[in-house]
Motif scaffolding. Sequence first.
Motif, PDB file in Angstrom:
ATOM      1  N   LEU A  54       0.827  -1.211   0.000  1.00  0.00           N
ATOM      2  CA  LEU A  54       0.000   0.000   0.000  1.00  0.00           C
ATOM      3  C   LEU A  54       0.859   1.258   0.000  1.00  0.00           C
ATOM      4  O   LEU A  54       0.492   2.272  -0.603  1.00  0.00           O
ATOM      5  CB  LEU A  54      -0.927  -0.001   1.221  1.00  0.00           C
ATOM      6  N   VAL A  57       1.815   1.690  -3.481  1.00  0.00           N
ATOM      7  CA  VAL A  57       0.657   2.218  -4.209  1.00  0.00           C
ATOM      8  C   VAL A  57       0.646   3.741  -4.110  1.00  0.00           C
ATOM      9  O   VAL A  57       0.396   4.449  -5.095  1.00  0.00           O
ATOM     10  CB  VAL A  57      -0.657   1.633  -3.653  1.00  0.00           C
ATOM     11  N   GLY A  58       0.930   4.267  -2.924  1.00  0.00           N
ATOM     12  CA  GLY A  58       0.974   5.714  -2.743  1.00  0.00           C
ATOM     13  C   GLY A  58       2.051   6.370  -3.587  1.00  0.00           C
ATOM     14  O   GLY A  58       1.823   7.422  -4.204  1.00  0.00           O
ATOM     15  N   ILE A 117      -7.050  -2.666  -1.343  1.00  0.00           N
ATOM     16  CA  ILE A 117      -6.199  -1.911  -2.271  1.00  0.00           C
ATOM     17  C   ILE A 117      -7.064  -0.989  -3.123  1.00  0.00           C
ATOM     18  O   ILE A 117      -6.716   0.181  -3.330  1.00  0.00           O
ATOM     19  CB  ILE A 117      -5.393  -2.870  -3.177  1.00  0.00           C
ATOM     20  N   VAL A 120      -8.422   1.953  -0.905  1.00  0.00           N
ATOM     21  CA  VAL A 120      -7.317   2.832  -0.518  1.00  0.00           C
ATOM     22  C   VAL A 120      -6.809   3.618  -1.728  1.00  0.00           C
ATOM     23  O   VAL A 120      -6.537   4.822  -1.632  1.00  0.00           O
ATOM     24  CB  VAL A 120      -6.175   2.017   0.129  1.00  0.00           C
ATOM     25  N   PHE A 121      -6.696   2.951  -2.866  1.00  0.00           N
ATOM     26  CA  PHE A 121      -6.254   3.627  -4.087  1.00  0.00           C
ATOM     27  C   PHE A 121      -7.204   4.763  -4.449  1.00  0.00           C
ATOM     28  O   PHE A 121      -6.768   5.882  -4.747  1.00  0.00           O
ATOM     29  CB  PHE A 121      -6.166   2.630  -5.244  1.00  0.00           C
ATOM     30  N   THR A 124      -7.009   7.683  -1.733  1.00  0.00           N
ATOM     31  CA  THR A 124      -5.702   8.338  -1.734  1.00  0.00           C
ATOM     32  C   THR A 124      -5.500   9.157  -3.002  1.00  0.00           C
ATOM     33  O   THR A 124      -4.999  10.291  -2.950  1.00  0.00           O
ATOM     34  CB  THR A 124      -4.570   7.298  -1.595  1.00  0.00           C
ATOM     35  N   THR A 203      -1.288   4.884   5.324  1.00  0.00           N
ATOM     36  CA  THR A 203      -0.110   4.171   4.816  1.00  0.00           C
ATOM     37  C   THR A 203       0.169   4.576   3.376  1.00  0.00           C
ATOM     38  O   THR A 203       1.317   4.833   2.988  1.00  0.00           O
ATOM     39  CB  THR A 203      -0.331   2.648   4.901  1.00  0.00           C
ATOM     40  N   SER A 204      -0.880   4.648   2.569  1.00  0.00           N
ATOM     41  CA  SER A 204      -0.729   5.013   1.161  1.00  0.00           C
ATOM     42  C   SER A 204      -0.398   6.502   1.011  1.00  0.00           C
ATOM     43  O   SER A 204       0.409   6.880   0.153  1.00  0.00           O
ATOM     44  CB  SER A 204      -2.007   4.664   0.400  1.00  0.00           C
ATOM     45  N   GLY A 207       3.103   7.054   1.416  1.00  0.00           N
ATOM     46  CA  GLY A 207       3.797   6.693   0.182  1.00  0.00           C
ATOM     47  C   GLY A 207       3.787   7.832  -0.815  1.00  0.00           C
ATOM     48  O   GLY A 207       4.783   8.090  -1.500  1.00  0.00           O
TER      49      GLY A 207
END
Length: 363
Positions: A54, A57-58, A117, A120-121, A124, A203-204, A207
């Motif tokens: 993750l 991913v960020g 995912i 969160v994607f 974010t 978390t993302s 990133g």
Amino acid sequence: MKQRIESVDLLRGLTIAAMILVNTPGDWGQVYTPLLHADWHGLTPTDLIFPLFLFIVGISIYYAYKHKKASLPVYKKIAVRSLKLIVLGLFLNVFTPIPPFFETLESVRIPGVLQRIGIVFFITAWLYLNCNWKLLLGISITILLGYWLFLGFMPFPDGTLPTFNRAPNNWSNYIDLKILGKHMWKPDYDPEGVLGTFPAIVTSILGVLVGRFLDSERSYKAIKLVAIGLVAVLLGYVWHLVFPINKALWSSSFVLVTAGMGTIILGLMYYIVDVKSWHFGAIFKYAGMNAITIYFLSSLISKSFYKIPVGNNENLHSWLYHNVFVSDSMSIKLTSLVYALTVVLCYLGLGYYLYRKNIFIKV
């Protein structure tokens, strides 16, 4: 993007390989402790894998959307990609390779890795397009502090004080039971549950901020990344004293420690691969270029192997493991690990094949 950050591609591939490794042992009863999740509180190398993905991913969100403006077409692409991930995750949960080819829907699990995912994607990417880095940092701090205060101090409707232990006196588990009911990984909790998705977004976001730092003109970026990561890990372990590191809860201390470790690892790899040009592990980089595809296929095939019956009271997985891998020359745990490593090598080979054929499946 000025040039492709090879260390990010490499780290993504290593993370996918690690995911497959810990998800496909030959015998779940014979696994080395570092390749298992912590039972509840605590941190093992396996617990680092999903947050690291993750986190990446960020970073990818930053590079993919840094030249894009918030607009309906961009939002549409983000929404479609997020929906694809969620649908793939739900498909993994309901699919079975034998008739009627679908699990009974009354108790099938709803959350999952790909679902998280996807969510969160989406969130974010939306935040990145609409917020500057200071606001993103402020949102992250607010979520982490709010999550701690809610889980640790908000009384339940009956007046009972919450704890960070497993159900019943845990807000994360309580909300999952209310919303998901029987549709969870275990009767009392789900590691990809509803409430834990909020700190997973942080978390993302972290990133994204690291991606922004990587793309800057700062000098000594590798050293600074390691230093930033060390500070985050230290803060996380201090927070652990009052809010335990816990993957199932995706606790705030867990977010800081895992994102900090991810930053340290990336800083070291960035120095080795992008600064010093000491290239290695290309096979992992190839897998990272089709990361979601390879993860999806590994999960689908693994589930199928467990469901397809072979012989008397065996499935394809157990038959293959016992007839090809088990021998008197290795311990049972080592044999189980060798099976997992063999599976990893197969998917790394698939990644290499897709790369050579110039096939990149974007999900």
